[in-house]
Design an enzyme around this catalytic site. Structure first.
Site, short mmCIF file in Angstrom:
data_model
loop_
_atom_site.label_atom_id
_atom_site.label_comp_id
_atom_site.label_asym_id
_atom_site.label_seq_id
_atom_site.Cartn_x
_atom_site.Cartn_y
_atom_site.Cartn_z
N ARG A 55 0.84 -1.20 0.00
CA ARG A 55 0.00 0.00 0.00
C ARG A 55 0.88 1.25 0.00
NH1 ARG A 55 -4.76 2.32 2.43
NH2 ARG A 55 -4.56 4.54 2.07
N ARG A 61 -5.49 2.23 -4.34
CA ARG A 61 -4.69 1.51 -3.35
C ARG A 61 -4.88 0.01 -3.50
NH1 ARG A 61 -8.68 4.72 0.33
NH2 ARG A 61 -8.58 5.81 -1.65
N ASP A 110 -6.96 -1.18 1.64
CA ASP A 110 -7.35 -0.13 2.58
C ASP A 110 -8.11 -0.79 3.73
OD1 ASP A 110 -7.66 2.39 3.63
OD2 ASP A 110 -9.45 2.85 2.46
N ASP A 144 -9.76 0.06 7.52
CA ASP A 144 -10.16 1.13 8.44
C ASP A 144 -10.94 0.56 9.61
OD1 ASP A 144 -9.14 3.40 7.03
OD2 ASP A 144 -10.81 3.21 5.61
#
Length: 275
Positions: free
Chosen positions: A201, A210, A213, A215
Site C-alpha cells: 500500500r 490503493r 485499505d 479502516d
C-alpha cells in the site's frame, strides 16, 4: 457478568531486574478475577459450562514458572493473555501480582501490579482497487485471523463500488469484518497498517487508488478522537460501500454517537440518495 476468583496463589519464580532474582528466584502471589457467565453451569451443575479454576491456576503457575522477565508488568500481561486465549468463556481477567519483600533496601510488606485485560469487538472496513482485488482482501482477512491477539468472527460479501472522493480510478472491491481482539485501538491500527504495507500500500493521493485499505469503523462503544485515529470512523454513516457490507454482519450494531443502528444509517443514506 459473573466472576470466579482465585485468591493469593503462591508461586516460586525468577523475575526481577537484579541478576540474583533471576538466578535464585523468590515467591510471587497472584490473584485473578475471571469474568464469565456462570448461569448455565449453576442451573445444570455441569463444569463444562463454567471455567475450571483449578486448570486456570495451573496455567498461571506454568506461565509464571517457565519464564523469566524483569518486570511484574510483563508477567501480568503474559499471564492475562494466556488465560484469555486458553479459555473462550472468560471475557475479561483482572490480575494482581504481588512481590513480597521486594529488594529495595527499605522495609515493606509487598509491591504489586494490577491489570484488567479483556476481549473487544471491532468492525473493520476492507477495500481494494488495484491488482487482484479479491486476493488482497482475502489475504487481509487471513492475516488478521493469524494474528495471535485477534479472531475474525464474521466476514461480509465483497461488493464492487464506484470510487469515492472524486479521484478518477478503477472501481473498488469493498467488504467488512467483525473482529474479536485483545489489541488496543492504537495497536489494532498499527497491525492494520502492517498488513497494508505487506500488500504494498502506498499513501500518495488522498482517496486515491490503493492495493489495500483497512479502516477501523467501530471498537466496542468507544468514542475516540486522536490525531491519528478517530472512532467511530468519521464518515462511515455517509458511505454506502461501508454500510452495505457492515449491515450484512452487524445490522443491530449501534453507532455510539449518532445512536442509530447500522441498518438505520443505511436506510437513511439510501433515502437521501433517492430523494
Amino acid at each position: 457478568m459473573d466472576k470466579i476468583r482465585i485468591e493469593n496463589l503462591e508461586i516460586f519464580a525468577k523475575h526481577g531486574v537484579f541478576p540474583e532474582e533471576n538466578f535464585l528466584g523468590q515467591k510471587f502471589v497472584l490473584s485473578a478475577v475471571l469474568h464469565t457467565n456462570t448461569r448455565k453451569a449453576g442451573l445444570t451443575d455441569e463444569l463444562s459450562y463454567s471455567v475450571h479454576y483449578g486448570e486456570v491456576s495451573h496455567l498461571i503457575k506454568k506461565v509464571v514458572e517457565e519464564n523469566t522477565w524483569k518486570l511484574l508488568e510483563t508477567v501480568a500481561e503474559a499471564t492475562a493473555k494466556a488465560i484469555l486465549l486458553s479459555y473462550p468463556m472468560v471475557s475479561q481477567v483482572d490480575l494482581t501480582i504481588k512481590k513480597p519483600w521486594a529488594p529495595i533496601g527499605l522495609p515493606l510488606d509487598t509491591v504489586s501490579v494490577e491489570i484488567s485485560r479483556g476481549w473487544h469487538t471491532a468492525y473493520i472496513a476492507l477495500g481494494s482497487n488495484m491488482g487482484d482485488k479479491e486476493k488482497y482482501l482475502i489475504e487481509a482477512v487471513e492475516k488478521l485471523q493469524q494474528t495471535s491477539d485477534c479472531q475474525v468472527l464474521k466476514v461480509s460479501d465483497f461488493l464492487v463500488t464506484a470510487p469515492y472522493g472524486g479521484v478518477e480510478q478503477d472501481d473498488f472491491l469493498n467488504g467488512a469484518l467483525a473482529l474479536k481482539t485483545l489489541l488496543t485501538p492504537q495497536e489494532l491500527l498499527e497491525r492494520l497498517h502492517e498488513i497494508e504495507q505487506e500488500a504494498h500500500r502506498e499513501r500518495l493521493i488522498h482517496w486515491g487508488p490503493r492495493t489495500l485499505d483497512l479502516d477501523i469503523l467501530l471498537y466496542d462503544d468507544l468514542v475516540l478522537d486522536t490525531p491519528d485515529l478517530i472512532i467511530p470512523h468519521v464518515e462511515m454513516h455517509l458511505r454506502d460501500f461501508v454500510l452495505i457490507p457492515l449491515a450484512q454482519i452487524a445490522p443491530w450494531k449501534r453507532h455510539p454517537v449518532l445512536g442509530l443502528t447500522v441498518s438505520q444509517m443505511l436506510a437513511d443514506l439510501q433515502a437521501k440518495q433517492e430523494s
